[in-house]
Design an enzyme around this catalytic site. Sequence first.
Site, PDB file in Angstrom:
ATOM      1  N   ALA A  63       3.034   4.387  -5.288  1.00 29.69           N
ATOM      2  CA  ALA A  63       4.087   5.287  -4.831  1.00 29.69           C
ATOM      3  C   ALA A  63       3.519   6.095  -3.677  1.00 29.69           C
ATOM      4  CB  ALA A  63       4.490   6.203  -5.975  1.00 29.69           C
ATOM      5  N   GLY A 105       2.308   2.305  -8.613  1.00 26.65           N
ATOM      6  CA  GLY A 105       3.641   1.741  -8.443  1.00 26.65           C
ATOM      7  C   GLY A 105       3.592   0.334  -7.873  1.00 26.65           C
ATOM      8  N   GLU A 108       3.098  -1.791 -10.807  1.00 24.24           N
ATOM      9  CA  GLU A 108       4.348  -1.743 -11.593  1.00 24.24           C
ATOM     10  C   GLU A 108       5.413  -2.642 -10.961  1.00 24.24           C
ATOM     11  OE1 GLU A 108       4.263   2.616 -11.488  1.00 24.24           O
ATOM     12  OE2 GLU A 108       4.448   2.570 -13.674  1.00 24.24           O
ATOM     13  N   GLU A 128      -3.298   6.122 -11.729  1.00 21.27           N
ATOM     14  CA  GLU A 128      -2.569   7.387 -11.705  1.00 21.27           C
ATOM     15  C   GLU A 128      -3.330   8.550 -12.332  1.00 21.27           C
ATOM     16  OE1 GLU A 128      -1.238   4.470 -12.361  1.00 21.27           O
ATOM     17  OE2 GLU A 128       0.762   4.278 -11.518  1.00 21.27           O
TER      18      GLU A 128
HETATM   19  C1  3H9 Z   1       1.865   5.983  -8.340  1.00 21.72           C
HETATM   20  O1  3H9 Z   1       1.966   4.902  -7.818  1.00 21.72           O
HETATM   21  C2  3H9 Z   1       2.778   6.465  -9.427  1.00 21.72           C
HETATM   22  C3  3H9 Z   1       3.648   5.376  -9.951  1.00 21.72           C
HETATM   23  O2  3H9 Z   1       3.420   5.187 -11.318  1.00 21.72           O
HETATM   24  C4  3H9 Z   1       5.107   5.577  -9.640  1.00 21.72           C
HETATM   25  C5  3H9 Z   1       5.741   6.759 -10.243  1.00 21.72           C
HETATM   26  C6  3H9 Z   1       7.218   6.923  -9.969  1.00 21.72           C
HETATM   27  N1  3H9 Z   1       0.550   7.378  -0.702  1.00 21.72           N
HETATM   28  O3  3H9 Z   1      -7.845   5.736   1.410  1.00 21.72           O
HETATM   29  P1  3H9 Z   1      -7.644   5.354   2.829  1.00 21.72           P
HETATM   30  C7  3H9 Z   1      -3.038   7.078   2.937  1.00 21.72           C
HETATM   31  S1  3H9 Z   1       0.701   7.086  -7.849  1.00 21.72           S
HETATM   32  C8  3H9 Z   1       0.478   7.992   0.474  1.00 21.72           C
HETATM   33  O4  3H9 Z   1      -8.374   6.120   3.854  1.00 21.72           O
HETATM   34  P2  3H9 Z   1      -8.897   2.825   2.302  1.00 21.72           P
HETATM   35  C9  3H9 Z   1      -4.308   7.921   2.952  1.00 21.72           C
HETATM   36  O5  3H9 Z   1      -4.022   9.272   2.708  1.00 21.72           O
HETATM   37  C10 3H9 Z   1      -0.214   6.232  -6.596  1.00 21.72           C
HETATM   38  N2  3H9 Z   1      -0.556   7.829   1.322  1.00 21.72           N
HETATM   39  O6  3H9 Z   1      -7.895   3.789   3.055  1.00 21.72           O
HETATM   40  C11 3H9 Z   1      -4.810   7.653   4.352  1.00 21.72           C
HETATM   41  O7  3H9 Z   1      -4.075   8.480   5.229  1.00 21.72           O
HETATM   42  P3  3H9 Z   1      -4.748   9.120   6.536  1.00 21.72           P
HETATM   43  C12 3H9 Z   1      -1.131   5.232  -7.159  1.00 21.72           C
HETATM   44  C13 3H9 Z   1      -1.533   7.017   0.957  1.00 21.72           C
HETATM   45  O8  3H9 Z   1      -8.730   1.502   2.934  1.00 21.72           O
HETATM   46  C14 3H9 Z   1      -4.408   6.205   4.604  1.00 21.72           C
HETATM   47  O9  3H9 Z   1      -3.369   5.928   3.677  1.00 21.72           O
HETATM   48  N3  3H9 Z   1      -1.960   4.671  -6.098  1.00 21.72           N
HETATM   49  C15 3H9 Z   1      -1.522   6.355  -0.271  1.00 21.72           C
HETATM   50  O10 3H9 Z   1     -10.247   3.437   2.213  1.00 21.72           O
HETATM   51  C16 3H9 Z   1      -5.519   5.214   4.385  1.00 21.72           C
HETATM   52  O11 3H9 Z   1      -6.076   5.432   3.095  1.00 21.72           O
HETATM   53  C17 3H9 Z   1      -3.135   5.203  -5.763  1.00 21.72           C
HETATM   54  O12 3H9 Z   1      -3.590   6.159  -6.351  1.00 21.72           O
HETATM   55  C18 3H9 Z   1      -0.411   6.549  -1.129  1.00 21.72           C
HETATM   56  N4  3H9 Z   1      -0.317   5.926  -2.307  1.00 21.72           N
HETATM   57  O13 3H9 Z   1      -8.368   2.746   0.803  1.00 21.72           O
HETATM   58  C19 3H9 Z   1      -3.853   4.522  -4.638  1.00 21.72           C
HETATM   59  N5  3H9 Z   1      -2.644   5.606  -0.372  1.00 21.72           N
HETATM   60  O14 3H9 Z   1      -5.239   7.949   7.339  1.00 21.72           O
HETATM   61  C20 3H9 Z   1      -4.328   5.540  -3.653  1.00 21.72           C
HETATM   62  C21 3H9 Z   1      -3.335   5.806   0.768  1.00 21.72           C
HETATM   63  O15 3H9 Z   1      -3.669   9.909   7.143  1.00 21.72           O
HETATM   64  N6  3H9 Z   1      -4.951   4.950  -2.487  1.00 21.72           N
HETATM   65  N7  3H9 Z   1      -2.676   6.653   1.578  1.00 21.72           N
HETATM   66  O16 3H9 Z   1      -5.882   9.977   6.018  1.00 21.72           O
HETATM   67  C22 3H9 Z   1      -6.192   4.417  -2.513  1.00 21.72           C
HETATM   68  O17 3H9 Z   1      -6.847   4.319  -3.532  1.00 21.72           O
HETATM   69  C23 3H9 Z   1      -6.762   3.982  -1.203  1.00 21.72           C
HETATM   70  O18 3H9 Z   1      -6.026   4.597  -0.187  1.00 21.72           O
HETATM   71  C24 3H9 Z   1      -6.722   2.447  -0.959  1.00 21.72           C
HETATM   72  C25 3H9 Z   1      -7.133   2.160   0.513  1.00 21.72           C
HETATM   73  C26 3H9 Z   1      -7.749   1.785  -1.888  1.00 21.72           C
HETATM   74  C27 3H9 Z   1      -5.371   1.896  -1.196  1.00 21.72           C
END
Ligand code: 3H9
Length: 706
Positions: A63, A105, A108, A128
């Site tokens: 999400a 998400g 999911e 999450e």
């Molecule tokens: C969820 O899904 C809840 C559900 O159950 C639904 C409920 C209704 N959203 O980390 P990076 C941005 S909760 C918004 O540097 P990498 C990040 O801020 C979510 N932004 O890259 C950054 O922005 P900026 C569950 C996001 O290659 C840019 O993308 N998911 C999100 O080192 C690049 O990110 C997670 O917890 C997001 N979801 O790593 C996954 N994700 O360039 C969270 C990233 O402006 N994300 N951004 O600073 C991660 O673990 C890592 O970002 C990922 C990539 C491994 C994907």
Amino acid sequence: MNNLVRLTKDKDVAIITIDNPPVNALSPGVPEGISAAIDEINGDSDAKAAVVIGAGRTFVAGADIKEFAKMTSGGPRRGLLPLLLRIEDSGKPVVMAIHGTAFGGGLELAMAGHYRVASPAAQVGQPEVKLGIIPGAGGTQRLPRLVGVAKAVEMCAEGKPVFAREAATFGLIDRLIEGDLLAGAVSFAREIAGKPALKTQERTEKLGTAAENAAIFAAARDKARKKQRGLKAPLAAIDAVEAGTGLSFEEGCQAEAKLFTECLFSDQSKALIHVFFGEREVAKIPDIPKETPVLPVNRVAVVGSGTMGGGIAMVFANAGIPVLLKDVDEAALDLGMGKIRKNYASSVQRGRFTQAFVDERLQLITPVLNYDAFSEVDMVVEAVFEGMALKKTVLADLDSACRRGAILATNTSTLNIDEIAGATSRPEAVIGTHFFSPANVMRLLEIVRGKKSSKEVIATCMQLSKKLGKIGVLVGNCRGFVGNRMFGPYRREAQFLIEEGAEVEAVDQALVEFGNAMGPMATGDLAGLDVGWRIRKEYRHLEKPGIRQPFAEDRLCEMGRFGQKTGKGWYRYDENRRANADPEVTALVRKWSADAGIPQRQISTAEIVDRCIYALVNEGARILQEGYALRAVDIDIIYLNGYGFPAYRGGPMWHADTVGVQKVYQRICEFHQQHGELWAPAPLLQRLAETGKTFAEFDKEQVAAA
Ligand code: 3H9
């Protein structure tokens, strides 16, 4: 469909491509686009099946986390469940094609498809809990149906990702596709088209019996309480999976939604989301744009093979960078290499590394006794004993030994970088890299900017920190930099409290219950009380006369009680290094306090926490105002990654915002009245309190002004 979701066709297979860079988060517009595409496919008699795939480097990383803050501050609630039901109900089977990450998400969404195929290196997970929430779009209900209750509980409560190759072994992925993912997914879709497709929600064969599940839930709760102490989300995730095993799918989803909302609106979740964005924010330096050229760092050297130097050499080796490790004589080098080998052996024993990995890493570390090969390295980290004269000599030697363009980094925790840089003919190449002990384990790296450190050198070190698996935070050159400068007042207050009548264990316990990994006295014993004692002696001439200073720790040091390494410090240690309260210390401190005329009193847990934690906040506010930290969030990230501050409180500055800056300020004013000058409120704290602002708002203003 819209600019975030495209619908195309490969003959009889429809292809839905999600294109929302950088990570294809389910931002507004994405669910709507997928939903419209599914409708269109169901109305298309030529389409036999559909493939959903992500454009760019990943499937869907979850999400959109930015939306959560909008939801908790009154914005519209955005659920994904209706979309996922629509996919599951689709008359044409839907194949989810996963590369990169399918997190939260994203997973999911994938589980609502009828089949999942993936590149072997893709990762799937429900992370999450790391954001203080639980899966909120049916994850806790669909996952156990696909992988069984035990695995689902583990994935939802611990949040660790799993590689697709492994996920395929327990039923989450139906087929691994080597090579072109889209082509493989389309051909898979053709194979399954026209065959009856199962809806995940209708599958019950892996849901287990009540008796089996009861044991799984009990064990998971036990583990969560121990390993994720203080965190509420893991327990909520377990509750949600449990609800799914006893109720219908629909009722299970309702239970999940209730728990998700409770978590989302909690202070813990707000703090952890602050940490998520904070960890990315610290990489942004206002006067050093992203395009700043970085220098190649392909070969490095470390000077000094002691605990720090050896640990730093391991950090480089673990990242695959060859490293020369220099010391003054054979005996010192043998000792240093021996420690490195022992460290690696224990990592193999604990299953962290394989023997083959360790053998490769050891090959990358070359012990040397002179600077001969230093002309070939791109960067040197000196990690010799903490003393200005010695550091200057080493830097001058490096200045002669290293080629122009090489980075000369000094690993100091207290010394003035500019003075050290002055020992070279190239202060622009000099920078501080303050690793935390043990360097190969701790994630924090304070990168200390000298007056003349060049932008290229700073940008290189910031980027390098990521490659080394560290979180680099840029700080200014003041005594103790950011982390240790704040740690001083924190430990000072802990000692004052003991001198005023609190028990050593009561102080530690109060802060452990607050959430810190360790109490301040136990931390001192672990690090060695003599370290701070030596530094205090060196800087005693700077102390203002008439200002109260703690004395108990210095006296313990005078008695040779240096902490764990001497078997005695604030605690007494048994042969297994277990700490026991030492009545001798209590008696001594009581006597010293009586001699010093310090009145003894009962001290509450709340006062212990306020005195220690607000000492951090007050010093943090001074550091911010003086510009030694770029933002309040930088201080938070330092404290979470270097000092065991609980992530679910977001760091000391975020904690102050959560309590209320005005409330914190008032309490500090009370301490100022009771305890004098050391508690003078930081002017920035006062300003924020008087204008009703938070540190987070201060950060936003700083970013806007940059
Ligand atoms: C969820 O899904 C809840 C559900 O159950 C639904 C409920 C209704 N959203 O980390 P990076 C941005 S909760 C918004 O540097 P990498 C990040 O801020 C979510 N932004 O890259 C950054 O922005 P900026 C569950 C996001 O290659 C840019 O993308 N998911 C999100 O080192 C690049 O990110 C997670 O917890 C997001 N979801 O790593 C996954 N994700 O360039 C969270 C990233 O402006 N994300 N951004 O600073 C991660 O673990 C890592 O970002 C990922 C990539 C491994 C994907």
